[in-house]
Design a protein around this motif. Structure first.
Motif, PDB file in Angstrom:
ATOM      1  N   SER A  97     -20.270  18.698  34.437  1.00  0.00           N
ATOM      2  CA  SER A  97     -20.477  18.381  32.732  1.00  0.00           C
ATOM      3  C   SER A  97     -20.871  17.414  32.239  1.00  0.00           C
ATOM      4  O   SER A  97     -22.174  17.341  31.329  1.00  0.00           O
TER       5      SER A  97
ATOM      6  N   ALA B   5     -19.501  25.960  23.261  1.00  0.00           N
ATOM      7  CA  ALA B   5     -18.930  26.064  24.655  1.00  0.00           C
ATOM      8  C   ALA B   5     -20.219  27.331  25.539  1.00  0.00           C
ATOM      9  O   ALA B   5     -20.727  27.700  26.016  1.00  0.00           O
TER      10      ALA B   5
ATOM     11  N   TRP C 287     -15.059  24.724  19.593  1.00  0.00           N
ATOM     12  CA  TRP C 287     -15.591  23.889  21.159  1.00  0.00           C
ATOM     13  C   TRP C 287     -15.872  25.571  21.353  1.00  0.00           C
ATOM     14  O   TRP C 287     -17.456  25.310  22.398  1.00  0.00           O
ATOM     15  N   TRP C 288     -15.126  26.191  21.439  1.00  0.00           N
ATOM     16  CA  TRP C 288     -15.620  27.526  22.187  1.00  0.00           C
ATOM     17  C   TRP C 288     -16.903  28.073  21.371  1.00  0.00           C
ATOM     18  O   TRP C 288     -17.597  28.449  22.810  1.00  0.00           O
TER      19      TRP C 288
ATOM     20  N   GLN D 163     -24.168  27.212  24.797  1.00  0.00           N
ATOM     21  CA  GLN D 163     -24.425  26.622  25.922  1.00  0.00           C
ATOM     22  C   GLN D 163     -24.600  27.289  27.511  1.00  0.00           C
ATOM     23  O   GLN D 163     -25.509  27.205  27.509  1.00  0.00           O
ATOM     24  N   ASP D 164     -23.690  27.595  27.248  1.00  0.00           N
ATOM     25  CA  ASP D 164     -23.508  28.109  28.986  1.00  0.00           C
ATOM     26  C   ASP D 164     -24.589  29.613  28.734  1.00  0.00           C
ATOM     27  O   ASP D 164     -25.422  29.995  29.300  1.00  0.00           O
TER      28      ASP D 164
ATOM     29  N   LYS E  42     -24.847  19.247  32.856  1.00  0.00           N
ATOM     30  CA  LYS E  42     -24.921  19.631  30.569  1.00  0.00           C
ATOM     31  C   LYS E  42     -25.197  19.058  29.376  1.00  0.00           C
ATOM     32  O   LYS E  42     -25.819  19.105  28.940  1.00  0.00           O
TER      33      LYS E  42
END
Length: 286
Positions: A121, A102, A98-99, A105-106, A124
């Motif tokens: 969210s 994320a 997940w990290w 994606q950022d 995104k």
């Protein structure tokens, strides 16, 4: 997007990192958690670099350098290593996924376009899933219009069809610099910025307005000096304040009737007109 030699070396190094057995992973996590052992944290991170590379390859179609995607994913990996709690008895790879995603994606959202997109969210999810869902619908047996496709994607991602249309338009086009030459004939060629109309006054109009404004303020100050204190109070409250006072309000403040306030105001306005006409040649009250 092609993969550079440096990227290939980095990927090869990441894929050659040794795996960690569950017990070894737990021991390293405990060393980091209980004793802040940086070496233990780094060993956990390096052992999972292949997970970063695997995740980064899923985002390479956005046209960003693979090395940058991997670096951003590694930041997410380090964040996961710093937050990982071995007491939960969950494999680190499950927690870190997940990290890593994320963080990548950022990075994509910040750098894919000079126009910033939504960061909620829902926005995104729309950004990263619209192409996949549209391709899936195109492979189906049904013929769907663009509007029908947008409706189905909106329902699947729980956003409005308008949001889907806007995002689809963004993903289907590329950024164009307003300063790029239109004809490609060199620096002297006109650019798009030259054809953008502006509602702002021209520079000479701005200067003229500034000079006229200063002149009017000077005239008004000179004319106001002709008024007595009560007349000036009424004119300021009735004509010059952002929110003008009523006749009744001024009457209560000054201890007079609102009709008397009206009379004083009219007399003060007449004084101002006379002063402006007599002291400023060419001034007209029309």
């Amino acid at each position: 997007m092609t993969t550079s030699a440096a990227d290939r070396r980095m990927i090869k190094l990441a894929m050659s990192a040794p795996y960690l057995e569950r017990d070894e992973e737990q021991a390293l996590a405990q060393a980091w958690k209980q004793h802040s052992d940086q070496e233990a944290r780094n060993r956990i991170a390096m052992a999972h670099m292949r997970l970063v590379v695997s995740m980064a390859t899923k985002f390479r179609n956005f046209g960003l350098p693979m090395s940058d995607l991997v670096q951003e994913g590694y930041i997410g990996l380090l964040e996961a290593a710093a937050r990982f709690d071995p007491a939960r008895e969950v494999r680190f790879s499950t927690y870190a996924t997940w990290w890593i995603r994320a963080s990548i994606q950022d990075y994509v959202l910040r750098n894919w376009s000079i126009v910033r997109g939504g960061t909620s969210s829902a926005q995104k999810a729309l950004f990263f899933n619209l192409r996949r869902l549209r391709a899936r619908l195109a492979r189906g047996d049904r013929y769907l219009t663009s509007e029908a496709v947008h409706q189905e994607i909106a329902a699947a991602l729980k956003v409005s069809p308008a949001d889907v249309r806007t995002m689809d338009a963004r993903l289907s086009s590329s950024d164009i610099s307003l300063q790029a030459p239109l004809s490609g004939d060199g620096e002297e060629s006109a650019n798009r910025l030259d054809f953008l109309a502006s509602d702002a006054p021209l520079p000479d109009e701005q200067v003229s307005e500034m000079i006229d404004g200063e002149r009017r303020r000077k005239w008004l100050g000179m004319a106001m000096a002709r008024l007595n204190e009560r007349e000036m109070t009424i004119i300021k409250a009735r004509r010059l304040a952002d929110s003008s006072s009523t006749l009744e309000e001024l009457g209560d403040v000054l201890g007079i009737s609102k009709e008397r306030v009206r009379q004083i105001e009219n007399r003060a306005l007449e004084k101002l007109r006379s002063a402006l006409v007599s002291e400023t040649p060419g001034f007209s009250t029309a």
